[in-house]
Scaffold this active site. Structure first.
Site, PDB file in Angstrom:
ATOM      1  CG  MET A   1       7.491  -9.990 -38.900  1.00 23.65           C
ATOM      2  SD  MET A   1       7.334  -8.532 -39.923  1.00 23.65           S
ATOM      3  CE  MET A   1       9.058  -8.070 -40.027  1.00 23.65           C
ATOM      4  CB  CYS A   2       1.969 -11.267 -36.241  1.00 20.25           C
ATOM      5  SG  CYS A   2       3.040 -10.485 -35.019  1.00 20.25           S
ATOM      6  NE  ARG A   3       1.438 -14.580 -41.122  1.00 18.11           N
ATOM      7  CZ  ARG A   3       1.710 -14.149 -42.362  1.00 18.11           C
ATOM      8  NH1 ARG A   3       1.293 -14.843 -43.402  1.00 18.11           N
ATOM      9  NH2 ARG A   3       2.374 -13.022 -42.533  1.00 18.11           N
ATOM     10  CB  ILE A  93      -1.203 -16.223 -33.966  1.00 18.68           C
ATOM     11  CG1 ILE A  93      -1.190 -16.194 -35.503  1.00 18.68           C
ATOM     12  CG2 ILE A  93      -2.407 -17.013 -33.473  1.00 18.68           C
ATOM     13  CD1 ILE A  93      -1.104 -17.552 -36.157  1.00 18.68           C
ATOM     14  CG  ASN A 119       2.464  -9.548 -40.066  1.00 15.63           C
ATOM     15  OD1 ASN A 119       3.393  -9.862 -39.335  1.00 15.63           O
ATOM     16  ND2 ASN A 119       2.393  -9.918 -41.343  1.00 15.63           N
TER      17      ASN A 119
END
Length: 282
Positions: A1-3, A93, A119
């Site tokens: 997924m994301c940070r 990100i 996220n």
């Protein structure tokens, strides 16, 4: 997924958190330890406020930089981070969950003085998107630029009163997603850690239908860190109200990071911060 990370406190250069820590956000773009994916290379973005205060022309509007390339190779971001100093900024990100890699899908999202980043995912979003869009205030629909579930969640929260009462608006957004998912036979429709800000306060949320939410941590108070690590000059230079919220810790110092509890809203603000339960069906 994301940070992602959110910073609130003494003005610092963005690269103090994006590049310099042992496990910085840029390092996490290649070597995430707690995310679903190790690589987060589908876009990067930062949003920052020049000051906490309301200016003479009204509330401060945040600046924004977003791109589609991987964070580790973005030379424009590297240069910007070494020159921009801010007391409140977001950085994100992206690892796409199915929507296109394009600039309008990179976080954080911005409307007026508000920033938003996420996220997680809405499960089977393509099936729920039409029903959810119908709940967005018609006056806001033209402002939606991208195709992500994250941006739609932002505009649902705005429609439900984010600017007046963020915890209540986000709870209502969650309830709508869960109820819509249930109508479509989706067992666990929502997974989210979210940060949003109006330039004066930051609200963070950790929630998922299955009660196994993605990781989220907040930093220990600087005065405590200074007592634990008196030799570290960084901690002595920060105001007592400085806080960092991250998807995963930026380093391995014992006592520096605390997990945000499941189903919780955190409020970072002048004076006493708050952690309050997040129960959309209360």
């Amino acid at each position: 997924m994301c940070r992602w990370l959110a910073y609130y406190g003494s003005p610092i250069l963005l690269d103090e958190l994006l590049y310099k820590p042992e496990h910085s956000l840029i390092d996490q773009s290649k070597h995430a330890r707690m995310g679903v994916e190790t690589l987060n290379g589908d876009g990067v973005g930062v949003g920052w406020y020049p000051d906490f205060a309301t200016g003479s022309d009204g509330p401060v509007t945040p600046a924004q930089y977003r791109s589609t390339g991987p964070a580790w190779g973005d030379m424009n971001l590297r240069d910007l981070a070494g020159h921009v100093r801010s007391p409140l900024f977001f950085a994100h990100i992206r690892a796409s969950t199915g929507t296109p890699v394009q600039q309008t899908n990179s976080h954080p999202f911005r409307r007026g003085r508000w920033l938003w980043m996420h996220n997680g995912a809405i499960s089977r979003f393509h099936e729920l998107k039409r029903d959810l869009l119908l709940s967005v205030d018609a006056a806001l629909l033209p402002d939606i630029q991208g195709s992500t579930d994250s941006e739609l969640m932002f505009y649902l929260a705005l429609s439900f009163g984010l600017e007046e009462d963020p915890p209540a608006a986000v709870a209502r957004m969650i309830r709508l997603v869960e109820e819509t998912g249930a109508k479509h036979g989706i067992d666990n429709p929502l997974q989210m850690t979210v940060a949003t800000s109006d330039g004066e306060r930051v609200w963070v949320f950790r929630y998922s239908t299955e009660r196994k939410s993605r990781s989220l941590f907040f930093s220990t108070a600087p005065e405590t860190l200074h007592r634990l690590y008196p030799e570290n000059a960084v901690f002595s230079g920060l105001s007592p109200e400085t806080r960092i919220v991250v998807s995963e810790p930026l380093g391995d110092l014992p006592g520096a990071w605390n997990e945000v509890p499941e189903s919780t809203c955190g409020i970072i603000q002048p004076g006493m911060d708050e952690l309050i339960p997040l129960n959309p069906f209360a």
